[in-house]
Design a protein around this motif. Sequence first.
Motif, short mmCIF file in Angstrom:
data_model
loop_
_atom_site.label_atom_id
_atom_site.label_comp_id
_atom_site.label_asym_id
_atom_site.label_seq_id
_atom_site.Cartn_x
_atom_site.Cartn_y
_atom_site.Cartn_z
N GLN A 104 0.92 -1.18 -0.12
CA GLN A 104 -0.15 -0.10 -0.12
C GLN A 104 0.71 1.32 0.04
O GLN A 104 1.82 1.25 0.83
N ASN A 105 0.57 2.15 -0.72
CA ASN A 105 1.02 3.43 -0.88
C ASN A 105 0.14 4.69 -0.92
O ASN A 105 -0.34 5.06 -2.03
N SER A 106 0.09 5.29 0.06
CA SER A 106 -0.80 6.51 0.27
C SER A 106 -0.32 7.54 -0.35
O SER A 106 -0.95 8.68 -0.59
N ARG A 107 0.95 7.90 -0.56
CA ARG A 107 1.60 8.68 -1.45
C ARG A 107 1.24 9.04 -2.89
O ARG A 107 1.45 10.02 -3.42
N ILE A 108 0.91 7.50 -3.39
CA ILE A 108 0.60 7.86 -4.98
C ILE A 108 -0.84 7.22 -5.13
O ILE A 108 -1.27 7.11 -6.60
N ASP A 109 -1.33 6.51 -4.44
CA ASP A 109 -2.69 5.81 -4.79
C ASP A 109 -3.81 6.68 -5.20
O ASP A 109 -4.45 6.23 -6.30
N LYS A 110 -3.64 8.24 -4.91
CA LYS A 110 -4.79 9.22 -5.80
C LYS A 110 -4.12 9.68 -6.92
O LYS A 110 -4.68 10.87 -7.64
N LEU A 111 -2.71 9.57 -7.13
CA LEU A 111 -1.96 10.45 -7.96
C LEU A 111 -1.68 9.93 -9.50
O LEU A 111 -1.91 10.38 -10.48
N VAL A 112 -1.39 8.35 -9.50
CA VAL A 112 -1.37 7.61 -10.55
C VAL A 112 -2.52 7.49 -11.29
O VAL A 112 -3.45 7.32 -10.58
N PRO A 113 -2.63 6.96 -12.43
CA PRO A 113 -3.77 6.77 -13.22
C PRO A 113 -4.32 5.52 -12.84
O PRO A 113 -5.66 5.62 -13.11
N ILE A 114 -3.68 4.56 -12.56
CA ILE A 114 -4.47 3.32 -12.09
C ILE A 114 -3.74 2.74 -10.83
O ILE A 114 -2.38 2.80 -10.80
N TYR A 115 -4.46 2.50 -9.88
CA TYR A 115 -3.84 1.91 -8.74
C TYR A 115 -4.99 0.90 -8.08
O TYR A 115 -6.07 1.58 -7.76
N LYS A 116 -4.75 -0.23 -8.06
CA LYS A 116 -5.84 -1.21 -7.50
C LYS A 116 -5.28 -2.38 -6.88
O LYS A 116 -4.32 -2.68 -7.41
N TRP A 130 1.83 -15.57 -2.41
CA TRP A 130 1.67 -14.11 -1.91
C TRP A 130 0.08 -14.02 -1.74
O TRP A 130 -0.87 -14.45 -2.14
N LYS A 131 0.00 -13.27 -0.89
CA LYS A 131 -1.14 -12.95 0.06
C LYS A 131 -1.69 -11.52 -0.21
O LYS A 131 -2.85 -11.45 -0.10
N TYR A 132 -1.00 -10.75 -0.75
CA TYR A 132 -1.32 -9.24 -0.84
C TYR A 132 -0.60 -8.72 -2.07
O TYR A 132 0.53 -9.19 -2.31
N GLY A 133 -1.05 -7.94 -2.73
CA GLY A 133 -0.55 -7.18 -4.01
C GLY A 133 -1.48 -6.02 -4.38
O GLY A 133 -2.80 -5.89 -3.99
N THR A 134 -0.66 -5.42 -5.07
CA THR A 134 -1.18 -3.98 -5.56
C THR A 134 -0.79 -3.91 -7.15
O THR A 134 0.46 -4.20 -7.39
N PHE A 135 -1.49 -3.54 -8.12
CA PHE A 135 -1.14 -3.19 -9.41
C PHE A 135 -1.47 -1.86 -9.81
O PHE A 135 -2.42 -1.13 -9.24
N PHE A 136 -0.26 -0.98 -10.40
CA PHE A 136 -0.39 0.18 -10.59
C PHE A 136 0.43 0.66 -11.87
O PHE A 136 1.17 -0.15 -12.16
N THR A 137 0.14 1.93 -12.48
CA THR A 137 0.30 2.56 -13.70
C THR A 137 1.38 3.54 -13.11
O THR A 137 0.62 4.67 -12.55
N THR A 138 2.51 3.93 -13.39
CA THR A 138 3.39 4.79 -13.03
C THR A 138 4.40 5.37 -13.97
O THR A 138 4.05 5.11 -15.35
N LEU A 139 5.16 6.01 -13.70
CA LEU A 139 6.32 6.48 -14.60
C LEU A 139 7.93 5.91 -14.46
O LEU A 139 7.93 5.65 -13.22
N MET A 140 8.72 5.92 -15.44
CA MET A 140 10.13 5.53 -15.32
C MET A 140 10.86 6.58 -15.66
O MET A 140 10.64 7.03 -16.91
N ILE A 141 11.86 7.07 -14.95
CA ILE A 141 12.65 8.09 -15.50
C ILE A 141 14.20 7.61 -15.49
O ILE A 141 14.77 7.16 -14.39
N GLU A 142 14.60 7.06 -16.52
CA GLU A 142 16.06 6.44 -16.69
C GLU A 142 17.03 7.48 -16.78
O GLU A 142 17.51 8.32 -17.97
#
Length: 335
Positions: A104-116, A130-142
């Motif tokens: 769980q990440n309260s820093r980004i759950d309302k910020l990124v386009p997909i967080y579930k 695995w008992k717990y999991g989150t899928f989300f879409t974010t950014l990658m900066i190389e």
Amino acid sequence: MSFGVLGAGVVGITTGLELQKQFPGAKVTILADKFDKDTTSDGAAGLFRPSTSFTGPNEFVTRKWIKDAYDHWDAIRCTSDAPLAGIAQISGYIFSSEHPHVVQNSRIDKLVPIYKRATEKELTLCPGNWKYGTFFTTLMIECGLYLPWAYQQFQNNGGKIMKRKVNSFQELTSENFDVVVNCTGLGARYLCNDTQLVPLRGQVQKVHAPWIKTFFFGDYDTYIIPGFKAVTLGGCRQLDSYNLNVCPYDSASIRSRCESLLPSLKSAKTIREWVGLRPHRAVVRVEKEKLIYNEKALKVVHNYGHGGFGVTTAPGTSIYAVQLVRETLSGNSKL
């Protein structure tokens, strides 16, 4: 108007660009003894995922830094420069077999386009209980791409880059900078005599695994993050360690944990192993200071102590730091 920026990692160069943006026509000089592949920023995987432990002076400012940073990176992603700057959208999973709060990440759950929450079927994507999991879409900066791109942007805007090691702020009193912004990362421990700043050692492997397009995180700081040039396998977080040598025990542990998470990695060739000392500070320091040397004043704005989240949050703290620069110049400073 003349500004000096100390440090040429992701925080330093992003601050330099922000100064140019907010003070058109100003003379901005970056002074550093390390660039590109010699910086701690270069080896970072660059996934936008600030930890819930990442802390600014208060909760409001911390969240503003994170949102401003995300908006900044996402704005570049939507331009034709995105592949040159090493910025892309990416999706993936965080799994845990032990603790629900790990995923769980309260820093980004309302910020990124997909967080579930991950479904029961998604929890079976990787071997393990695995008992717990989150899928989300974010950014990658190389940063291997971003740093050279940013240096070029900075110089195209008239910025000057100087290879120079600054051992004391007193050296800068003769440079006639209106304000100096200190983005020296771990170097600030010595430059500012800041004992709250400590190294957080990290080690990763870069491997050739072009079939991996999704990031995965598991327990015990295990992560697999695909990038433009390679896939990053990690990791470790060793507080107060100054060891810059690749540790074979860490290498074996990283490889074993990541292969357990994604067995197809067993055939992935190692391209590079990397060690970096992240500049960790319990509260990231972005604040003003006025120093006096032989009756000469030097106005400084500090911007350091991001730990393992410098790439993620650099634009946010840079915008805030440049706001402090403006306050200092306008006389609204409490200095």
